[in-house]
Motif scaffolding. Structure first.
Motif, PDB file in Angstrom:
ATOM      1  N   ALA A   1      40.985  51.143  47.321  1.00 16.40           N
ATOM      2  CA  ALA A   1      42.422  51.041  47.087  1.00 16.40           C
ATOM      3  C   ALA A   1      43.189  51.108  48.405  1.00 16.40           C
ATOM      4  O   ALA A   1      44.211  50.447  48.571  1.00 16.40           O
ATOM      5  N   THR A   2      42.685  51.915  49.343  1.00 11.35           N
ATOM      6  CA  THR A   2      43.342  51.991  50.647  1.00 11.35           C
ATOM      7  C   THR A   2      43.238  50.661  51.384  1.00 11.35           C
ATOM      8  O   THR A   2      44.183  50.229  52.049  1.00 11.35           O
ATOM      9  N   ALA A   3      42.098  49.990  51.239  1.00 13.35           N
ATOM     10  CA  ALA A   3      41.937  48.673  51.860  1.00 13.35           C
ATOM     11  C   ALA A   3      42.885  47.653  51.232  1.00 13.35           C
ATOM     12  O   ALA A   3      43.477  46.821  51.932  1.00 13.35           O
ATOM     13  N   VAL A   4      43.043  47.720  49.900  1.00 11.26           N
ATOM     14  CA  VAL A   4      43.974  46.813  49.230  1.00 11.26           C
ATOM     15  C   VAL A   4      45.404  47.114  49.675  1.00 11.26           C
ATOM     16  O   VAL A   4      46.214  46.201  49.869  1.00 11.26           O
ATOM     17  N   TRP A   5      45.723  48.382  49.861  1.00 12.89           N
ATOM     18  CA  TRP A   5      47.028  48.778  50.399  1.00 12.89           C
ATOM     19  C   TRP A   5      47.241  48.113  51.759  1.00 12.89           C
ATOM     20  O   TRP A   5      48.316  47.571  52.051  1.00 12.89           O
ATOM     21  N   GLY A   6      46.202  48.105  52.572  1.00 10.68           N
ATOM     22  CA  GLY A   6      46.300  47.452  53.880  1.00 10.68           C
ATOM     23  C   GLY A   6      46.575  45.960  53.777  1.00 10.68           C
ATOM     24  O   GLY A   6      47.246  45.384  54.641  1.00 10.68           O
ATOM     25  N   SER A   7      46.098  45.325  52.704  1.00 11.93           N
ATOM     26  CA  SER A   7      46.343  43.888  52.546  1.00 11.93           C
ATOM     27  C   SER A   7      47.827  43.580  52.422  1.00 11.93           C
ATOM     28  O   SER A   7      48.277  42.482  52.769  1.00 11.93           O
ATOM     29  N   GLN A   8      48.604  44.536  51.922  1.00 12.37           N
ATOM     30  CA  GLN A   8      50.046  44.319  51.770  1.00 12.37           C
ATOM     31  C   GLN A   8      50.802  44.525  53.080  1.00 12.37           C
ATOM     32  O   GLN A   8      51.986  44.209  53.170  1.00 12.37           O
ATOM     33  N   VAL A  21      49.056  38.177  51.261  1.00 11.09           N
ATOM     34  CA  VAL A  21      47.719  38.441  50.720  1.00 11.09           C
ATOM     35  C   VAL A  21      47.891  39.193  49.406  1.00 11.09           C
ATOM     36  O   VAL A  21      48.640  40.162  49.338  1.00 11.09           O
ATOM     37  N   TYR A  22      47.227  38.737  48.358  1.00  9.82           N
ATOM     38  CA  TYR A  22      47.264  39.490  47.102  1.00  9.82           C
ATOM     39  C   TYR A  22      45.933  40.210  46.943  1.00  9.82           C
ATOM     40  O   TYR A  22      44.896  39.751  47.420  1.00  9.82           O
ATOM     41  N   GLY A  23      45.974  41.362  46.301  1.00  7.37           N
ATOM     42  CA  GLY A  23      44.774  42.178  46.187  1.00  7.37           C
ATOM     43  C   GLY A  23      44.520  42.629  44.766  1.00  7.37           C
ATOM     44  O   GLY A  23      45.429  42.705  43.936  1.00  7.37           O
ATOM     45  N   MET A  24      43.245  42.945  44.490  1.00 10.61           N
ATOM     46  CA  MET A  24      42.866  43.488  43.185  1.00 10.61           C
ATOM     47  C   MET A  24      41.920  44.661  43.386  1.00 10.61           C
ATOM     48  O   MET A  24      40.991  44.582  44.174  1.00 10.61           O
ATOM     49  N   TRP A  25      42.211  45.727  42.667  1.00 16.56           N
ATOM     50  CA  TRP A  25      41.322  46.887  42.611  1.00 16.56           C
ATOM     51  C   TRP A  25      40.754  46.953  41.206  1.00 16.56           C
ATOM     52  O   TRP A  25      41.435  46.674  40.231  1.00 16.56           O
ATOM     53  N   TYR A  26      39.471  47.326  41.084  1.00 17.02           N
ATOM     54  CA  TYR A  26      38.883  47.553  39.760  1.00 17.02           C
ATOM     55  C   TYR A  26      38.073  48.830  39.777  1.00 17.02           C
ATOM     56  O   TYR A  26      37.344  49.124  40.733  1.00 17.02           O
ATOM     57  N   GLY A  27      38.167  49.582  38.706  1.00 20.54           N
ATOM     58  CA  GLY A  27      37.320  50.747  38.508  1.00 20.54           C
ATOM     59  C   GLY A  27      37.398  51.199  37.069  1.00 20.54           C
ATOM     60  O   GLY A  27      38.342  50.873  36.353  1.00 20.54           O
ATOM     61  N   LYS A  28      36.381  51.936  36.644  1.00 20.87           N
ATOM     62  CA  LYS A  28      36.475  52.573  35.329  1.00 20.87           C
ATOM     63  C   LYS A  28      37.408  53.771  35.433  1.00 20.87           C
ATOM     64  O   LYS A  28      37.873  54.136  36.511  1.00 20.87           O
ATOM     65  N   ALA A  29      37.661  54.413  34.303  1.00 23.36           N
ATOM     66  CA  ALA A  29      38.631  55.505  34.261  1.00 23.36           C
ATOM     67  C   ALA A  29      38.344  56.612  35.283  1.00 23.36           C
ATOM     68  O   ALA A  29      39.284  57.118  35.911  1.00 23.36           O
ATOM     69  N   PRO A  30      37.086  57.031  35.504  1.00 19.14           N
ATOM     70  CA  PRO A  30      36.861  58.046  36.541  1.00 19.14           C
ATOM     71  C   PRO A  30      37.291  57.572  37.922  1.00 19.14           C
ATOM     72  O   PRO A  30      37.755  58.374  38.744  1.00 19.14           O
ATOM     73  N   GLY A  31      37.168  56.279  38.179  1.00 20.54           N
ATOM     74  CA  GLY A  31      37.635  55.725  39.447  1.00 20.54           C
ATOM     75  C   GLY A  31      39.143  55.773  39.569  1.00 20.54           C
ATOM     76  O   GLY A  31      39.688  55.994  40.654  1.00 20.54           O
ATOM     77  N   VAL A  32      39.842  55.571  38.439  1.00 18.78           N
ATOM     78  CA  VAL A  32      41.304  55.694  38.445  1.00 18.78           C
ATOM     79  C   VAL A  32      41.685  57.117  38.845  1.00 18.78           C
ATOM     80  O   VAL A  32      42.564  57.331  39.684  1.00 18.78           O
ATOM     81  N   ASP A  33      41.020  58.098  38.238  1.00 17.87           N
ATOM     82  CA  ASP A  33      41.329  59.501  38.536  1.00 17.87           C
ATOM     83  C   ASP A  33      41.101  59.808  40.015  1.00 17.87           C
ATOM     84  O   ASP A  33      41.939  60.425  40.674  1.00 17.87           O
ATOM     85  N   ARG A  34      39.966  59.372  40.548  1.00 19.79           N
ATOM     86  CA  ARG A  34      39.609  59.716  41.924  1.00 19.79           C
ATOM     87  C   ARG A  34      40.437  58.964  42.953  1.00 19.79           C
ATOM     88  O   ARG A  34      40.520  59.359  44.101  1.00 19.79           O
ATOM     89  N   THR A  35      41.056  57.873  42.537  1.00 26.47           N
ATOM     90  CA  THR A  35      41.829  57.041  43.465  1.00 26.47           C
ATOM     91  C   THR A  35      43.310  57.399  43.438  1.00 26.47           C
ATOM     92  O   THR A  35      44.120  56.748  44.078  1.00 26.47           O
ATOM     93  N   GLY A  36      43.671  58.434  42.709  1.00 28.28           N
ATOM     94  CA  GLY A  36      45.074  58.752  42.501  1.00 28.28           C
ATOM     95  C   GLY A  36      45.881  58.895  43.773  1.00 28.28           C
ATOM     96  O   GLY A  36      47.017  58.404  43.851  1.00 28.28           O
ATOM     97  N   VAL A  53      49.711  43.310  43.986  1.00 28.27           N
ATOM     98  CA  VAL A  53      48.464  44.032  43.716  1.00 28.27           C
ATOM     99  C   VAL A  53      48.320  44.287  42.222  1.00 28.27           C
ATOM    100  O   VAL A  53      49.269  44.684  41.547  1.00 28.27           O
ATOM    101  N   LEU A  54      47.114  44.062  41.731  1.00 34.66           N
ATOM    102  CA  LEU A  54      46.747  44.359  40.350  1.00 34.66           C
ATOM    103  C   LEU A  54      45.614  45.380  40.383  1.00 34.66           C
ATOM    104  O   LEU A  54      44.623  45.194  41.076  1.00 34.66           O
ATOM    105  N   ALA A  55      45.772  46.472  39.640  1.00 35.99           N
ATOM    106  CA  ALA A  55      44.742  47.504  39.519  1.00 35.99           C
ATOM    107  C   ALA A  55      44.191  47.470  38.100  1.00 35.99           C
ATOM    108  O   ALA A  55      44.900  47.794  37.149  1.00 35.99           O
ATOM    109  N   VAL A  56      42.942  47.057  37.944  1.00 34.72           N
ATOM    110  CA  VAL A  56      42.322  46.888  36.633  1.00 34.72           C
ATOM    111  C   VAL A  56      41.498  48.130  36.309  1.00 34.72           C
ATOM    112  O   VAL A  56      40.602  48.507  37.077  1.00 34.72           O
ATOM    113  N   ALA A  57      41.806  48.754  35.176  1.00 39.03           N
ATOM    114  CA  ALA A  57      41.137  49.991  34.773  1.00 39.03           C
ATOM    115  C   ALA A  57      40.255  49.734  33.559  1.00 39.03           C
ATOM    116  O   ALA A  57      40.742  49.298  32.513  1.00 39.03           O
TER     117      ALA A  57
END
Length: 339
Positions: A1-8, A21-36, A53-57
């Motif tokens: 997610a920090t790398a995607v932040w850098g894309s902006q 640059v457009y970015g996409m992050w993907y993770g399951k729900a535990p990844g959402v929690d840890r990326t807060g 940016v699109l964050a897919v959970a």
């Protein structure tokens, strides 16, 4: 997610080779929690107006392949990221592109919920580009410098811009582009059903299982409001839908996200114009639709059936509910015998 932040941030400095640059992050729900932490900082900072940016959970409502059942909408709400909830594979594409357009307009990261019911599927979809013609909300007043990411932005300035402009911009964009819509309109509405994502498909299936086509359901006073962006809920469309209803039923899996916002949005309406709101609890405050696991089609059907007007159609409705009840009892008996 920090790398995607850098894309902006690529276009904030000299030497950029592209418009954005457009970015996409993907993770399951535990990844959402840890990326807060990264989500919060990146969302406060914003997106590039020609990036997004699109964050897919990936959520697992019934804990089929996870350590805990999950629902990521509340985490995205805490990060103050708008959430899109597709109901089928077609909407995964449509809402994905919508999400980038929304992100560019509002300067926010946008979450998109991915469930097994929509993602573990194979269907034919329409990929023509003319499906995706997004419009800027007319009359929305942008602050000086716009809503995009900027250099040397201060934390309190970010907070003020996010609360006063970015979230209202997201709601205005949703309103202008019909993200929430009336999926079934009755000429004499009595019962209004509000639902999002998988719950919308369950409502349609529940009506069909009870032997009610959409036209007949509308004749019985049933209207359906399909929410595409469950947070932040766009209130203008909901208020228009709720006008004249006797009961507004919110059907959603897991904890109530839309229901609490609907109560707040409709609270100031005159008493004679404000419908009863039911969802996780009924008209008397008793439990109605469970917050646990995933709602079954039968549970959805029973909640709707109890609020239909009397008539010949109820014979088909009761026949379905009787079959479901008998099947449930047989399953319980079989399980007891096996023990």
């Amino acid at each position: 997610a920090t790398a995607v932040w850098g894309s902006q941030q690529a276009n904030l400095f000299p030497g950029a080779k592209f418009d954005g640059v457009y970015g996409m992050w993907y993770g399951k729900a535990p990844g959402v929690d840890r990326t807060g932490d990264a989500f919060k900082h990146a969302n406060f900072a914003g997106t590039w107006p020609k990036g997004g940016v699109l964050a897919v959970a990936g959520d697992d409502h019934t804990c089929k392949s996870s350590t805990l059942p999950s629902q990521s909408e509340y985490a995205f709400q805490d990060f103050e990221m708008p959430v899109l909830s597709p109901a089928d594979v077609q909407e995964v594409l449509d809402y994905g592109l919508l999400g980038y357009a929304l992100s560019r307009h509002s300067g926010l990261w946008v979450g998109l919920i991915a469930l097994a019911d929509t993602m573990d599927s194979g269907v034919t979809i329409d990929v023509s580009l003319d499906r995706h013609r997004f419009v800027a909300p007319p009359g929305f007043a942008m602050p000086a410098g716009g809503l995009g990411i900027r250099v040397k932005d201060q934390p309190l300035d970010k907070e003020r811009r996010l609360r006063d402009f970015k979230i209202p911009a997201a709601q205005a964009f949703a309103r202008a582009n019909g993200v929430d819509r009336v999926a079934l309109a009755s000429h004499r509405p009595r019962l209004g059903v509000v639902c999002q994502g998988q719950a919308y498909k369950d409502v349609i299936e529940a009506l069909s299982a009870m032997g009610l086509g959409l036209a007949e359901a509308a004749d019985l006073g049933v209207s359906i409001y399909k929410v595409g962006m469950p947070w932040p809920l766009e209130p203008t469309g909901l208020k228009a839908f709720a006008a004249g209803l006797e009961t507004l039923m919110v059907i959603e899996h897991k904890r109530p996200l839309i229901e609490t916002q609907a109560r707040a949005a409709l609270y100031d309406l005159p008493a004679h114009a404000r419908p009863r709101i039911v969802g996780k609890t009924d008209e008397q405050g008793h439990p109605l639709l469970s917050e646990l696991g995933s709602l079954s089609v039968a549970e959805v059907a029973l909640a709707i059936a109890d609020r239909l007007p009397p008539g010949p159609h109820m014979e088909r409705v009761h026949d379905y509910l009787s079959r479901v009840s008998a099947a449930s009892m047989a399953a319980v008996t079989l399980a007891a015998e096996q023990q």
